[in-house]
Design an enzyme around this catalytic site. Structure first.
Site, PDB file in Angstrom:
ATOM      1  N   GLN A  17      -1.560   7.174  -2.510  1.00 12.92           N
ATOM      2  CA  GLN A  17      -0.368   7.442  -3.303  1.00 12.92           C
ATOM      3  C   GLN A  17      -0.539   7.150  -4.797  1.00 12.92           C
ATOM      4  OE1 GLN A  17       2.075   5.152  -0.218  1.00 12.92           O
ATOM      5  NE2 GLN A  17       3.482   6.779  -0.775  1.00 12.92           N
ATOM      6  N   HIS A 118      -3.916   2.266   5.126  1.00  9.17           N
ATOM      7  CA  HIS A 118      -2.603   2.806   4.778  1.00  9.17           C
ATOM      8  C   HIS A 118      -2.731   4.329   4.851  1.00  9.17           C
ATOM      9  CE1 HIS A 118       1.365   1.692   2.594  1.00  9.17           C
ATOM     10  NE2 HIS A 118       1.472   2.948   2.983  1.00  9.17           N
ATOM     11  N   ASN A 162      -0.964  -0.418   8.165  1.00  7.39           N
ATOM     12  CA  ASN A 162       0.388  -0.223   7.662  1.00  7.39           C
ATOM     13  C   ASN A 162       1.159   0.726   8.580  1.00  7.39           C
ATOM     14  OD1 ASN A 162       2.452  -0.358   5.393  1.00  7.39           O
ATOM     15  ND2 ASN A 162       2.213   1.848   5.621  1.00  7.39           N
ATOM     16  N   GLU A 163       2.242   0.230   9.168  1.00  2.00           N
ATOM     17  CA  GLU A 163       3.222   1.065   9.872  1.00  2.00           C
ATOM     18  C   GLU A 163       2.611   2.019  10.906  1.00  2.00           C
ATOM     19  OE1 GLU A 163       5.636   3.142   7.032  1.00  2.00           O
ATOM     20  OE2 GLU A 163       6.667   1.322   6.410  1.00  2.00           O
ATOM     21  N   TYR A 297      13.419  -0.758   5.025  1.00  3.51           N
ATOM     22  CA  TYR A 297      14.191   0.135   4.156  1.00  3.51           C
ATOM     23  C   TYR A 297      15.617   0.285   4.676  1.00  3.51           C
ATOM     24  CZ  TYR A 297       9.868   1.322   1.791  1.00  3.51           C
ATOM     25  OH  TYR A 297       8.704   1.243   1.067  1.00  3.51           O
ATOM     26  N   GLU A 374       7.179  -4.385   2.164  1.00  9.26           N
ATOM     27  CA  GLU A 374       7.769  -3.257   1.423  1.00  9.26           C
ATOM     28  C   GLU A 374       9.281  -3.327   1.539  1.00  9.26           C
ATOM     29  OE1 GLU A 374       6.472   0.778   2.371  1.00  9.26           O
ATOM     30  OE2 GLU A 374       4.396   0.074   2.533  1.00  9.26           O
ATOM     31  N   TRP A 420       8.565  -2.176  -2.913  1.00  6.71           N
ATOM     32  CA  TRP A 420       7.917  -0.873  -2.955  1.00  6.71           C
ATOM     33  C   TRP A 420       8.598  -0.127  -4.060  1.00  6.71           C
ATOM     34  CZ3 TRP A 420       3.600   0.959  -0.856  1.00  6.71           C
ATOM     35  CH2 TRP A 420       3.340   2.326  -1.021  1.00  6.71           C
TER      36      TRP A 420
HETATM   37  C1  BGP Z   1       6.691   3.587   3.910  1.00  7.67           C
HETATM   38  C2  BGP Z   1       5.227   3.717   3.525  1.00  7.67           C
HETATM   39  C3  BGP Z   1       4.994   3.839   2.053  1.00  7.67           C
HETATM   40  C4  BGP Z   1       6.046   4.623   1.308  1.00  7.67           C
HETATM   41  C5  BGP Z   1       7.461   4.276   1.739  1.00  7.67           C
HETATM   42  C6  BGP Z   1       8.531   5.170   1.159  1.00  7.67           C
HETATM   43  O1  BGP Z   1       6.871   4.093   5.185  1.00  7.67           O
HETATM   44  O2  BGP Z   1       4.494   2.615   3.994  1.00  7.67           O
HETATM   45  O3  BGP Z   1       3.691   4.326   1.872  1.00  7.67           O
HETATM   46  O4  BGP Z   1       5.776   5.957   1.315  1.00  7.67           O
HETATM   47  O5  BGP Z   1       7.579   4.313   3.140  1.00  7.67           O
HETATM   48  O6  BGP Z   1       8.577   6.366   1.829  1.00  7.67           O
HETATM   49  P1  BGP Z   1       8.980   7.734   1.157  1.00  7.67           P
HETATM   50  O7  BGP Z   1       7.945   7.980   0.134  1.00  7.67           O
HETATM   51  O8  BGP Z   1       8.964   8.725   2.253  1.00  7.67           O
HETATM   52  O9  BGP Z   1      10.334   7.551   0.591  1.00  7.67           O
END
Ligand code: BGP
Length: 469
Positions: A17, A118, A162-163, A297, A374, A420
């Site tokens: 990214q 990642h 990551n995730e 998030y 994040e 993030w």
């Molecule tokens: C998470 C990831 C990140 C980032 C973030 C925001 O899932 O680990 O890499 O992308 O989400 O996501 P988005 O860019 O889709 O808003």
């Protein structure tokens, strides 16, 4: 209350990214280099060929991070930059690049927090089946060893993956991430098991090396809450949490898979091909995890899915992360609720659910050390007279940091917070339009950098150790 001295205030990024330089200095081609160029796969065909050119501008970027007062920078290593074909020769230029990043961080007293995976995988491994192929487990473990060996004298915080839920589900159920496969639960579960095995082996090896640092994994933390008290919705919510929390957290923290999901897999013939040896590595490695990283998030608001034959493939097609999808197995759906607040991209803003979720985790997993790896707001930032006045981001981070503070007061073992993102970067599926950073990147003007209002605000929070939050 002030945040303790050993609590790290940081911000994060990921190689694909930010770095760009996708074919420079011996880097191999990644699955994302290929996938992002398939027409229709990303927003307006954006890709990470240049991204925000962190590869060439890392010195400037880390200087700005130091100006913000970041105590730690979470970044990821690009596997194909270190081992171009995934399982062969080491690319010394790749090692050199991350040595430079690490040294630059240390010059300013910024703690490097490194993610090994990642999502950008050497493309030839992807072509051979990616995470469905057990050879990838061995290749990853070798790659991890190489990184521990090269950087472990200075890097004391490691995240393996990551995730997993995102690259496994978007890769094998929604088809929105590489390798773009749709509706294949059998492969989806195989991928998760192979990743847990790779993680466990990497943890074992790391501990054997006695580098006296810490290692863990980062998961999505999106706790599910029922939309109401109806029994069927509460059951659906339990199902959602078993699948998206317990399936991911149990093998890492408890060393075994949750019974509830295992039974469902047996019933549907989705059980991964797993060996006794793999299951015991997962078991033995579990207590060696030093922490778990949480990317939070938004929560999930869940109801029973009662639309017959709802096509989960179609509803996941866009994979925006906004609610409104049926689960892959059709059992539940996520919904938008009238009394909730959402971002421009339809993600719920819910610091209370964050705190409730953390309480749930403490109940299930006890005192395991946790980092928020994040958390942040994706937005189109307003620019007024040349200043980036991202007040909604300040409000977002402030409310979530308050939740973190409250959690610590309740003895939840949180040791760091990474916004993030450190700098504006490429969103996997949403291009450059969706911004997250403390540092603005001007795409119309030579990728020039500028600290946003949120960056100055965060600086003050760090200086005061959150006392006035
Ligand atoms: C998470 C990831 C990140 C980032 C973030 C925001 O899932 O680990 O890499 O992308 O989400 O996501 P988005 O860019 O889709 O808003």
């Amino acid at each position: 209350m002030k945040f303790s001295k050993d609590f790290l205030f940081g911000a994060a990024s990921a190689s694909y990214q930010v770095e760009g330089a996708y074919n420079e200095d011996g880097k191999g081609i990644s699955n994302w280099d290929v996938f992002s160029k398939i027409p229709g796969k990303t927003f307006e065909g954006t890709n990470g060929d240049v991204a925000v050119d962190h590869y060439h501008r890392y010195k400037e970027d880390i200087k700005l991070m130091a100006e913000i007062g970041l105590e730690s920078y979470r970044f990821s290593v690009s596997w194909p930059r270190i081992i171009p074909n995934g399982d062969g020769e080491i690319n010394q230029k790749g090692i050199e690049f991350y040595n430079n990043i690490i040294d630059e961080c240390l010059k300013y007293g910024i703690v490097p927090f490194v993610t090994l995976y990642h999502w950008d995988m050497p493309n030839n491994l992807e072509e051979e089946g990616g995470w469905t192929n057990k050879k990838t487990i061995d290749a990853f473990v070798k790659y991890a060893d190489i990184c521990f060996d090269a950087f472990g004298d200075r890097v004391k915080h490691w995240i393996t993956f990551n995730e997993t839920v995102v690259f496994a589900a978007l890769g094998y159920l929604a088809g929105a991430h590489p390798p773009g496969i749709k509706n294949n639960p059998k492969k989806y579960f195989q991928v998760t098991h192979n990743v847990f095995t790779a993680h466990a082996k990497a943890v074992q090896n790391y501990k054997e090396m006695k580098q006296f640092g810490e290692i863990g994994i980062t998961h999505v933390f999106s706790p599910a809450f029922s939309v109401d008290d109806a029994e069927e919705n509460i059951k659906a919510t339990y199902h959602a949490n078993q699948h998206d929390i317990n399936w991911y957290y149990d093998p890492v923290l408890k060393g075994n898979y949750p019974e509830y999901v295992v039974k469902q897999l047996e019933k549907n013939d989705w059980t991964p091909d797993w060996t006794e040896a793999e299951l015991s590595v997962i078991k033995e490695a579990a207590p060696k995890n030093d922490f778990i990283g949480l990317n939070y998030y938004q929560p999930k608001r869940v109801a029973k899915n009662d639309i017959q034959n709802e096509n989960s493939e179609r509803s996941r097609e866009n994979s925006t992360g906004a609610p409104g999808n049926a689960s892959f197995d059709g059992v539940y759906k996520t919904v938008m609720m009238e009394d909730k607040t959402y971002t421009k991209w339809g993600w719920e803003i819910a610091p209370d659910a964050f705190l409730d979720g953390l309480r749930m985790l403490k109940e299930s997993y006890g005192d395991i050390k946790m980092y928020i790896t994040e958390n942040g707001l994706g937005d189109e930032d307003p620019i007024i007279e040349g200043e980036i006045v991202d007040i909604p981001r300040i409000k977002y981070i402030e409310s979530h940091l308050k939740a973190v503070k409250k959690a610590i007061e309740e003895n939840i073992n949180l040791k760091g917070y990474y916004a993030w993102s450190a700098i504006d970067l490429l969103s996997w599926l949403n291009g450059f339009k969706k911004q997250y950073g403390f540092i603005y990147v001007d795409h119309k003007n030579n990728l020039n950098r500028k600290i946003k209002l949120s960056g100055y605000w965060y600086k003050k929070i760090i200086e005061e150790r959150g006392e006035n939050l």
